[in-house]
Scaffold this active site. Structure first.
Site, PDB file in Angstrom:
ATOM      1  N   ASP A 232       0.827  -1.205   0.000  1.00  0.00           N
ATOM      2  CA  ASP A 232       0.000   0.000   0.000  1.00  0.00           C
ATOM      3  C   ASP A 232       0.867   1.263   0.000  1.00  0.00           C
ATOM      4  O   ASP A 232       1.901   1.313   0.675  1.00  0.00           O
ATOM      5  CB  ASP A 232      -0.868  -0.013   1.270  1.00  0.00           C
ATOM      6  N   GLU A 262       1.052  -0.336  -4.937  1.00  0.00           N
ATOM      7  CA  GLU A 262       0.175   0.776  -5.298  1.00  0.00           C
ATOM      8  C   GLU A 262       0.974   2.067  -5.317  1.00  0.00           C
ATOM      9  O   GLU A 262       1.343   2.600  -4.270  1.00  0.00           O
ATOM     10  CB  GLU A 262      -0.963   0.902  -4.271  1.00  0.00           C
TER      11      GLU A 262
END
Ligand code: CA
Length: 504
Positions: A232, A262
């Site tokens: 993340d 991400e």
């Protein structure tokens, strides 16, 4: 992984009923049947409480095992239920990819006082005023877990910044002051320096922190047998640390763990810079392609379909591209809302599931359903209430049928070399030529954002006389390839068409 498919098994507004792991276990054999090779599960550890989607991390070691933040299970279930789901997925040959949030911590147990420098939120390299003592919830004691799995307790020294002063109530980004402290350099350059995202920003350059995060990584892999990580918010984490973490995890397990990160940017150069800085250790979500889909859906027939792949990672660095249409952030009401309109979703899934480039993701919200806040006039919809009392509307997804069909085409026909026929602003095509390993494979995909159209495509003399049919059911007539293996392939307006050999 040949023709693998990643399934994102959550959306933002799932009910907080702690049933996702049980549902996932029951769904494992079905997922295998439709060709899913890996499941990306949400952050599975304790956040602010039962409602937490998982990104407001409190305790990375609490996978629904300890009574903390008012609950033993997480939003998705207990640790034992998660282990059961992982077993079911592994039994069906499906990898399990854990959403891994290392950038920030939230929901600290007690306030601490420390020196901090307020900075300009639009340019975090610019100080505003004098450094001063502030107070924030940076003390993490984990009283429900104690020292089990790790005795580490977090304090202000382990963070780089906060966005709140509990003494004055000031909301502002504060850079924490202390020996060796400061923003990380290997982060995105937006806002001057984008190390800080939210909550208590984890200082990965503090050696105690780095050791603890590496310790957690080894522990979680040893304990659960995860097959990889979805990292993340990596544009907010020092690149050298992300590289080190991912390399050390592969080294620890001796396995070729799968990584996708991400990096939420539509700038291909920023994505390329990250891939270079991390030595290509991780794949990246193809965010530019998602925004092309978003733009195309918004603009209708004004969008020039010849540019649909422009700037995408699929085009610039296909081996690192993880292609997706929407996710938990881009869904309606999500944190990065940029939802691809329903009319365009079949076209977008057609492209990511049938083109050669990229590892495609199916979003839970597109395949099963996505919940949204209730609006007027939805009397017929199935309404449930989340624990916060908001009415949520849960629709059956209109896209499951087409995704199932496209997955079948992917399994049976999407092989071999590829030709892009991106030669018209409103109708483009993609040809897969098939390969010897899969007799009768090959396909012609047409995408139209305007009127119905045809495209004259030649597949080669070896295809002369073949009969082809449209697989999704939008066109019922078959067509016959001429002596040169050519035909006019049709597509309906604002739709896709998938042509395959009729005899296969
Ligand atoms: Ca950070």
């Amino acid at each position: 992984m040949k023709n693998g498919v990643l399934f994102q098994y959550f959306e933002w507004n799932l009910p907080a009923d702690s049933q996702l792991w049980n549902q996932l276990a029951r769904d494992a054999s079905h997922l295998a049947e439709i060709g899913v090779s890996a499941v990306w599960i949400p952050p599975a550890y304790k956040g602010s409480g039962i409602e937490d989607v998982g990104y407001a991390v409190y305790d990375l070691y609490d996978f629904g095992e300890f009574d903390q933040k008012g609950t033993v299970p997480t939003k998705y279930g207990t640790r034992a239920e998660l282990e059961n789901a992982i077993r079911a997925l592994h039994d069906n040959g499906i990898e399990v990819i854990l959403d891994t949030v290392l950038n920030h911590r939230m929901n600290g147990d007690a306030p601490e006082r420390f020196m901090a420098q307020p900075v300009d939120s639009g340019d975090r390299l610019k100080d505003i005023g004098e450094p001063r003592e502030i107070e924030a919830f940076t003390d993490f004691e984990f009283k429900g877990r104690g020292d089990k799995y790790s005795p580490f307790k977090w304090h202000w020294q382990h963070f780089a910044g906060v966005d709140y002063d509990n003494l004055t109530g000031d909301k502002c980004i504060f850079r924490i002051i202390g020996p060796g402290k400061g923003w990380s350099q290997g982060v995105d350059k937006e806002n001057g320096n984008y190390d800080y995202l939210m909550g208590n920003d984890v200082d990965v350059n503090n050696p105690e922190v780095a050791d603890e995060l590496l310790n957690w990584g080894r522990w979680t892999l040893d304990s659960f047998g995860f097959d990889g990580f979805r990292m993340d918010a990596v544009k907010h984490i020092d690149n050298p640390f992300t590289k080190r973490f991912l390399e050390e995890m592969r080294g620890h397990t001796g396995r070729d763990l799968y990584y996708v990160s991400e990096y939420w940017s539509k700038d291909p150069e920023a994505l390329g810079g990250f891939i270079e800085a991390t030595g290509g250790v991780t794949d990246l979500f193809d965010v530019p392609l998602h925004f092309n889909f978003f733009d195309a859906a918004q603009q209708g027939d004004k969008y020039d379909m010849r540019h649909l792949l422009d700037g995408s990672l699929a085009q610039s660095d296909a081996t690192h591209a993880v292609t997706f249409v929407d996710n938990h952030d881009s869904q309606p009401g999500g944190g990065l809302a940029s939802n691809v309109d329903d009319w365009f979703k079949p076209l977008a899934y057609g492209l990511i599931l049938l083109m050669r480039e990229g590892y495609p993701v199916i979003f839970y919200g597109d395949y099963y359903s996505v919940s949204r806040k209730a609006h007027d006039g939805d009397a017929d919809d199935k309404v449930e209430t989340d624990n916060a009392g908001d009415e949520l509307v849960r629709d059956a997804s209109p896209h499951r049928r087409i995704i199932d069909l496209l997955l079948e085409v992917r399994r049976r026909f999407a092989f071999g070399d590829q030709t892009l026929v991106f030669d018209h602003p409103n109708t483009v095509a993609l040809v897969r030529h098939g390969d010897a390993e899969h007799p009768g494979s090959g396909l012609v995909l047409l995408l139209a954002n305007g009127d119905a159209g045809t495209k004259h495509i030649c597949l080669g003399k070896e295809h002369a006389g073949e009969t082809w049919r449209e697989f999704t059911g939008s066109i019922h007539d078959t067509l016959t390839l001429d002596a040169d293996g050519c035909a006019d392939f049709r597509v309906d307006g604002r739709n896709l068409a998938v042509w395959v050999p009729a005899d296969a």
